[in-house]
Design a protein around this motif. Structure first.
Motif, PDB file in Angstrom:
ATOM      1  N   MET A   1      -7.364  77.316 146.231  1.00  0.00           N
ATOM      2  CA  MET A   1      -6.821  78.259 145.315  1.00  0.00           C
ATOM      3  C   MET A   1      -6.302  79.443 146.104  1.00  0.00           C
ATOM      4  O   MET A   1      -6.891  79.851 147.090  1.00  0.00           O
ATOM      5  CB  MET A   1      -7.906  78.686 144.328  1.00  0.00           C
ATOM      6  N   SER A  18      -8.578  79.946 149.241  1.00  0.00           N
ATOM      7  CA  SER A  18     -10.026  79.834 149.206  1.00  0.00           C
ATOM      8  C   SER A  18     -10.447  78.518 148.567  1.00  0.00           C
ATOM      9  O   SER A  18      -9.743  77.975 147.719  1.00  0.00           O
ATOM     10  CB  SER A  18     -10.623  81.002 148.412  1.00  0.00           C
ATOM     11  N   SER A  19     -11.612  78.048 148.979  1.00  0.00           N
ATOM     12  CA  SER A  19     -12.163  76.839 148.362  1.00  0.00           C
ATOM     13  C   SER A  19     -13.054  77.189 147.173  1.00  0.00           C
ATOM     14  O   SER A  19     -13.553  76.296 146.494  1.00  0.00           O
ATOM     15  CB  SER A  19     -12.944  76.031 149.399  1.00  0.00           C
ATOM     16  N   GLN A  20     -13.259  78.487 146.922  1.00  0.00           N
ATOM     17  CA  GLN A  20     -14.030  78.919 145.761  1.00  0.00           C
ATOM     18  C   GLN A  20     -13.202  78.693 144.498  1.00  0.00           C
ATOM     19  O   GLN A  20     -11.981  78.735 144.532  1.00  0.00           O
ATOM     20  CB  GLN A  20     -14.392  80.398 145.878  1.00  0.00           C
ATOM     21  N   THR A  21     -13.890  78.476 143.382  1.00  0.00           N
ATOM     22  CA  THR A  21     -13.178  78.273 142.123  1.00  0.00           C
ATOM     23  C   THR A  21     -12.737  79.615 141.550  1.00  0.00           C
ATOM     24  O   THR A  21     -13.222  80.669 141.960  1.00  0.00           O
ATOM     25  CB  THR A  21     -14.090  77.563 141.095  1.00  0.00           C
ATOM     26  N   ALA A  22     -11.823  79.552 140.595  1.00  0.00           N
ATOM     27  CA  ALA A  22     -11.334  80.768 139.950  1.00  0.00           C
ATOM     28  C   ALA A  22     -12.470  81.492 139.244  1.00  0.00           C
ATOM     29  O   ALA A  22     -12.543  82.725 139.259  1.00  0.00           O
ATOM     30  CB  ALA A  22     -10.223  80.426 138.966  1.00  0.00           C
ATOM     31  N   GLN A  23     -13.370  80.750 138.630  1.00  0.00           N
ATOM     32  CA  GLN A  23     -14.503  81.347 137.928  1.00  0.00           C
ATOM     33  C   GLN A  23     -15.439  82.069 138.896  1.00  0.00           C
ATOM     34  O   GLN A  23     -15.936  83.150 138.592  1.00  0.00           O
ATOM     35  CB  GLN A  23     -15.270  80.274 137.144  1.00  0.00           C
ATOM     36  N   GLU A  24     -15.683  81.477 140.072  1.00  0.00           N
ATOM     37  CA  GLU A  24     -16.539  82.119 141.072  1.00  0.00           C
ATOM     38  C   GLU A  24     -15.940  83.430 141.553  1.00  0.00           C
ATOM     39  O   GLU A  24     -16.641  84.444 141.645  1.00  0.00           O
ATOM     40  CB  GLU A  24     -16.750  81.192 142.276  1.00  0.00           C
ATOM     41  N   SER A  45     -10.634  79.186 152.889  1.00  0.00           N
ATOM     42  CA  SER A  45     -10.893  77.754 153.046  1.00  0.00           C
ATOM     43  C   SER A  45     -11.269  77.363 154.476  1.00  0.00           C
ATOM     44  O   SER A  45     -11.801  76.280 154.700  1.00  0.00           O
ATOM     45  CB  SER A  45      -9.683  76.949 152.584  1.00  0.00           C
ATOM     46  N   SER A  64      -3.511  79.281 140.949  1.00  0.00           N
ATOM     47  CA  SER A  64      -3.982  77.992 140.450  1.00  0.00           C
ATOM     48  C   SER A  64      -4.802  77.284 141.517  1.00  0.00           C
ATOM     49  O   SER A  64      -4.658  77.535 142.702  1.00  0.00           O
ATOM     50  CB  SER A  64      -2.796  77.117 140.044  1.00  0.00           C
ATOM     51  N   GLU A  65      -5.644  76.380 141.077  1.00  0.00           N
ATOM     52  CA  GLU A  65      -6.526  75.684 142.004  1.00  0.00           C
ATOM     53  C   GLU A  65      -5.832  74.577 142.775  1.00  0.00           C
ATOM     54  O   GLU A  65      -6.269  74.195 143.835  1.00  0.00           O
ATOM     55  CB  GLU A  65      -7.734  75.145 141.256  1.00  0.00           C
ATOM     56  N   SER A  66      -4.750  74.044 142.254  1.00  0.00           N
ATOM     57  CA  SER A  66      -4.011  73.016 142.983  1.00  0.00           C
ATOM     58  C   SER A  66      -2.696  73.607 143.463  1.00  0.00           C
ATOM     59  O   SER A  66      -1.955  74.196 142.703  1.00  0.00           O
ATOM     60  CB  SER A  66      -3.737  71.815 142.085  1.00  0.00           C
TER      61      SER A  66
END
Length: 74
Positions: A1, A18-24, A45, A64-66
């Motif tokens: 992301m 980053s490899s963290q999610t949007a929520q994190e 990442s 976005s995550e992708s």
């Protein structure tokens, strides 16, 4: 992301993946802004740590995550 952080009184911004999610990321930033925390800690990442002072944050854009890759797909 993709994460983009705008810093107050600075023409440049911090931009990293980053490899963290949007929520994190949202939870980390919201908690830091609501409490008396001095820094936001985010990891990209590749494992690089970013410490951003809360008082200097102008905005944070969480992408976005992708992500789309450039090049040919086999």
């Amino acid at each position: 992301m993709d994460i983009r952080i705008g810093i107050i009184n600075s023409p440049r911004e911090i931009n990293f993946e980053s490899s963290q999610t949007a929520q994190e990321v949202e939870t980390i930033v919201a908690t830091a802004l609501e409490t008396d925390t001095k820094f936001v800690k985010l990891v990209d990442s590749k494992g690089k740590l970013y410490l951003v002072p809360v008082s200097g944050i102008g905005y944070i854009e969480i992408g976005s995550e992708s992500t789309r890759r450039v090049g040919f797909v086999a």
